[in-house]
Write a protein that holds these residues in place. Structure first.
Motif, PDB file in Angstrom:
ATOM      1  N   LEU A   6      17.632 188.038  27.684  1.00  0.00           N
ATOM      2  CA  LEU A   6      18.779 187.762  28.739  1.00  0.00           C
ATOM      3  C   LEU A   6      19.248 186.429  28.253  1.00  0.00           C
ATOM      4  N   LYS A   8      22.020 183.442  28.531  1.00  0.00           N
ATOM      5  CA  LYS A   8      23.066 182.382  29.447  1.00  0.00           C
ATOM      6  C   LYS A   8      24.379 182.927  29.663  1.00  0.00           C
ATOM      7  N   SER A   9      25.024 182.591  30.713  1.00  0.00           N
ATOM      8  CA  SER A   9      26.432 182.943  30.966  1.00  0.00           C
ATOM      9  C   SER A   9      27.174 182.475  29.885  1.00  0.00           C
ATOM     10  N   ALA A  10      28.247 183.317  29.391  1.00  0.00           N
ATOM     11  CA  ALA A  10      29.350 182.665  28.595  1.00  0.00           C
ATOM     12  C   ALA A  10      30.091 181.526  28.943  1.00  0.00           C
ATOM     13  N   LYS A  11      30.119 181.171  30.356  1.00  0.00           N
ATOM     14  CA  LYS A  11      30.867 180.304  30.847  1.00  0.00           C
ATOM     15  C   LYS A  11      30.186 178.806  30.486  1.00  0.00           C
ATOM     16  N   LEU A  12      28.974 179.066  30.187  1.00  0.00           N
ATOM     17  CA  LEU A  12      28.267 177.697  29.801  1.00  0.00           C
ATOM     18  C   LEU A  12      28.322 177.348  28.363  1.00  0.00           C
ATOM     19  N   ASN A 117      36.446 173.904  41.348  1.00  0.00           N
ATOM     20  CA  ASN A 117      36.130 175.463  41.524  1.00  0.00           C
ATOM     21  C   ASN A 117      37.326 175.910  42.317  1.00  0.00           C
ATOM     22  N   SER A 122      41.620 180.272  34.892  1.00  0.00           N
ATOM     23  CA  SER A 122      41.425 180.106  33.671  1.00  0.00           C
ATOM     24  C   SER A 122      42.834 179.551  32.752  1.00  0.00           C
ATOM     25  N   LEU A 142      33.039 174.649  33.564  1.00  0.00           N
ATOM     26  CA  LEU A 142      32.500 175.800  34.319  1.00  0.00           C
ATOM     27  C   LEU A 142      33.251 176.278  35.221  1.00  0.00           C
TER      28      LEU A 142
END
Length: 412
Positions: A6, A8-12, A117, A122, A142
């Motif tokens: 698993l 971590k998110s690519a956003k990180l 947010n 993007s 983020l």
């Protein structure tokens, strides 16, 4: 067939928060081995024996058994503390704020992330100071935006470079972050500079994100002006809370005030309301501390007075750091930090995280390297002057000894 790991998110991928980063992990490992570390890395005020005012503590104790403390509140928060924030904005000269413009949060940090947010798509850009408080850079990334750093000028007391701000505005720029009083430099911005930033924001339709969490932690009789008090024609989101001025970091009680040109921002404000509702509400006991804090005796004044503990520790840290060869530092006018410079000719450092590792390993002093605050060169670090005078003198003595070894190693 093995189960894939698993990830971590690519956003990180571009998210970093070195105040609690790899060097701290090394410090924790050393503590587990029995080493005693002097921590100058974080403004965790309670760790240095500075406690919240008694009336705040007593109010929370009395309120905890009540049904109010145990239940959800309105998504923006309880009426009474929000009204107290409105009164505070009136004291600061911010016009047109109603209770509906105030959002309470689990510290200002939650609200900062929420505000970004709700705004960013993007590729949208936000101007952030360099050096910065790294939460802003991380939160913009983020949220899918692009952090763009404008330089603050050490030679002018770490004031923002207005020309650099203007150069970095593009059609994608949506907002500008103003951290005043400043973390990590301790700078305090004059009114004429704030007015110039407001005018830039007005010309380009930018939102101002104003971090004023240290607005009472002021030295030498200086005064603080809220940028929102100068910005009737610009949308300003002002962040504040109990963590620093009221020594209540763990209570996680902060607020965000929306002011200025709200008519143009109706859809954005709807987005803020949606996100506020999704998290249900801020923690209720923390909310119950706000009204007492803002209305009670402002004990921070005693701590920052010339004979007060924080002022004396600032003066001691400044004096001792300034005595180290090849180290220069702008004396902070506010907040709890200073941002010393290491002369690259005397200290040819190419990796300041490695510098922080070596200082920790050799002298058991924990600091955060300057690039952790998105400063572009490896020639600064942030020092927290919260420890008692004896501990502070010991820590800076160890830093001086380490730097002496570094000079000898490099033959400078």
């Amino acid at each position: 067939m093995p189960t894939p790991p698993l990830l971590k998110s690519a956003k990180l991928a571009n998210v970093c928060y070195d105040i609690r980063g790899p060097v701290l992990d090394k410090a924790r490992a050393m503590e587990e081995e029995g080493h005693k570390i002097i921590k100058l890395n974080i403004g965790n005020i309670a760790a240095f024996g500075l406690q919240p005012p008694d009336e705040i503590v007593q109010d929370m104790i009395r309120n905890l058994p009540t049904p109010t403390a145990a239940g959800y509140t309105d998504s923006k928060g309880l009426f009474a503390p929000r009204k107290a924030v409105v009164h505070y904005t009136q004291e600061k000269g911010i016009a047109g704020v109603t209770v509906d413009d105030v959002y309470l949060g689990n510290g200002a940090s939650e609200l900062i992330g929420m505000s970004l947010n709700a705004l960013l798509n993007s590729g949208d850009e936000v101007l952030i100071p360099a050096p910065d408080y790294p939460l802003y850079t991380a939160s913009v990334a983020l949220a899918g935006g692009t952090p763009v750093h404008y330089l603050c000028d050490e030679g002018s007391g770490w004031l923002p470079d207005l020309d650099d701000i203007r150069r970095k505005i593009t059609p994608q720029t949506k907002g500008i972050v103003v951290i005043n009083p400043n973390n990590p430099t301790g700078a305090l911005y004059p009114d004429d500079l704030l007015r110039a930033i407001v005018e830039i924001a007005r010309q380009h339709g930018l939102v101002i994100f104003a971090d004023e969490i240290y607005d009472k932690t002021l030295y030498d009789g200086v005064t603080h002006t809220s940028v929102a008090a100068l910005a009737d024609e610009v949308l300003v989101l002002t962040f504040n809370g109990l963590s620093k001025n009221y020594r209540s970091c763990g209570y996680r009680a902060g607020w965000m005030v929306v002011s200025g040109d709200k008519r143009r921002a109706r859809d954005y404000i709807e987005g803020l309301n949606m996100l506020a509702s999704m998290r249900l509400c801020a923690n209720t006991p923390g909310q119950l501390a706000i009204q007492t804090a803002l209305g009670g005796y402002q004990s921070i004044k005693d701590l920052v007075a010339p004979s007060g503990r924080l002022c004396r520790q600032r003066d001691l840290a400044y004096e001792l750091m300034s005595q180290i060869p090849g180290v220069s530092v702008v004396k902070p006018k506010a907040a709890l930090y200073m941002f010393p410079r290491l002369d690259p000719k005397m200290y040819p450092i190419t990796d300041d995280q490695q510098f922080a590792y070596e200082l920790l390993a050799e002298e058991k002093v924990l600091i955060v390297q300057g690039t952790g605050f998105n400063w572009p060169q490896p020639d600064h670090f942030r020092l927290v002057f919260l420890p008692h005078a004896d501990d502070l003198a010991e820590a800076i003595g160890r830093i001086a000894r380490f730097l002496a070894h570094l000079r000898k190693r490099h033959g400078t």
